[in-house]
Every structure is written in C-alpha cells, then in structure tokens.
Design a protein around this motif. Structure first.
Motif, PDB file in Angstrom:
ATOM      1  N   LYS A 138       0.911  -1.281  -0.104  1.00 60.31           N
ATOM      2  CA  LYS A 138       0.001   0.061   0.137  1.00 60.31           C
ATOM      3  C   LYS A 138       0.938   1.079  -0.151  1.00 60.31           C
ATOM      4  O   LYS A 138       1.853   1.355   0.727  1.00 60.31           O
TER       5      LYS A 138
ATOM      6  N   PHE B 158       0.571   5.242   0.342  1.00 55.15           N
ATOM      7  CA  PHE B 158      -0.091   6.622   0.676  1.00 55.15           C
ATOM      8  C   PHE B 158       0.569   7.763  -0.064  1.00 55.15           C
ATOM      9  O   PHE B 158       1.864   7.975   0.240  1.00 55.15           O
TER      10      PHE B 158
ATOM     11  N   TYR C 171      -3.026   4.962  -2.388  1.00 52.76           N
ATOM     12  CA  TYR C 171      -4.218   5.865  -1.805  1.00 52.76           C
ATOM     13  C   TYR C 171      -3.749   7.315  -1.898  1.00 52.76           C
ATOM     14  O   TYR C 171      -2.588   7.763  -1.103  1.00 52.76           O
TER      15      TYR C 171
ATOM     16  N   TYR D 142      -9.016   8.240   2.579  1.00 55.34           N
ATOM     17  CA  TYR D 142      -7.428   7.763   2.664  1.00 55.34           C
ATOM     18  C   TYR D 142      -6.523   8.075   3.639  1.00 55.34           C
ATOM     19  O   TYR D 142      -5.740   7.559   4.292  1.00 55.34           O
TER      20      TYR D 142
ATOM     21  N   ARG E 270      -7.272   6.253   6.818  1.00 59.17           N
ATOM     22  CA  ARG E 270      -6.673   4.979   6.775  1.00 59.17           C
ATOM     23  C   ARG E 270      -5.334   4.857   6.873  1.00 59.17           C
ATOM     24  O   ARG E 270      -4.881   4.054   7.719  1.00 59.17           O
TER      25      ARG E 270
END
Length: 97
Positions: free
Chosen positions: A35, A37, A70, A89, A92
């Motif tokens: 993931k 960001f 994200y 996001y 998150r």
C-alpha cells in the motif's frame, strides 16, 4: 495565500539491502498487498509512485501482488486539490500508524 501545512512525519523506510528481485516459485509465493499513501502535491512521492508502478508490472506478469495506491488529502492547499485525494485515505493511513 495560506501556505500548505508541512508534511506529516516520514514513514519508516525499507532496508536498503533488500534485493530488487527475488527468485522464487510463483506457484508457492504468498500474496503481497503493498500500500502506498501518496499525493500529487508531495515532492518526494514520485520515486515511490514509480516503484509501485514497477511492482504493478510484476503483478501483470503473474506474480501474486496487488499494489494499492491511496491519495491522501493533507497535501491539498487552498486553490489546489489533488483530484484523486480523499480524507478517507488520510484516515486509513493514520490507522496504520
């Protein structure tokens, strides 16, 4: 014009000695879900975006990887907004810390 807020604390970085490619049996490989960001307003994000793009190319060649990106909203400024950003996001990402 109000300046943008400073960046959040830098996330932990991956060890530099991790090999770029790992030889393994694709059938036995576990699923990986990296993931990222990121934001279009972040000056240090392009290298990470490029790395995620490379990971995505590996997933298209059959590796069991599902890369996720994200776009956070805390880099948005008055007069400019990352069109892909979301407060969800950002929340998150905060949940991951």
């Amino acid at each position: 014009m109000t300046p943008c807020p400073g960046p959040p604390p830098a996330p932990a970085t991956a060890p530099e000695n991790v090999p770029a490619t790992i030889e393994h049996d694709a059938e036995m490989a576990p699923l990986a879900v990296p993931k990222l960001f990121t934001s279009q307003g972040c000056s240090s994000c392009p290298p990470a975006d490029n790395l995620l793009r490379e990971i995505n190319e590996r997933s298209l060649s059959g590796e069991k990887i599902i890369p996720l990106s994200y776009h956070v909203d805390y880099w948005n400024c008055p007069g400019w907004k990352n069109p892909y950003s979301s407060a969800d996001y950002s929340a998150r990402q905060k949940d991951h810390t």
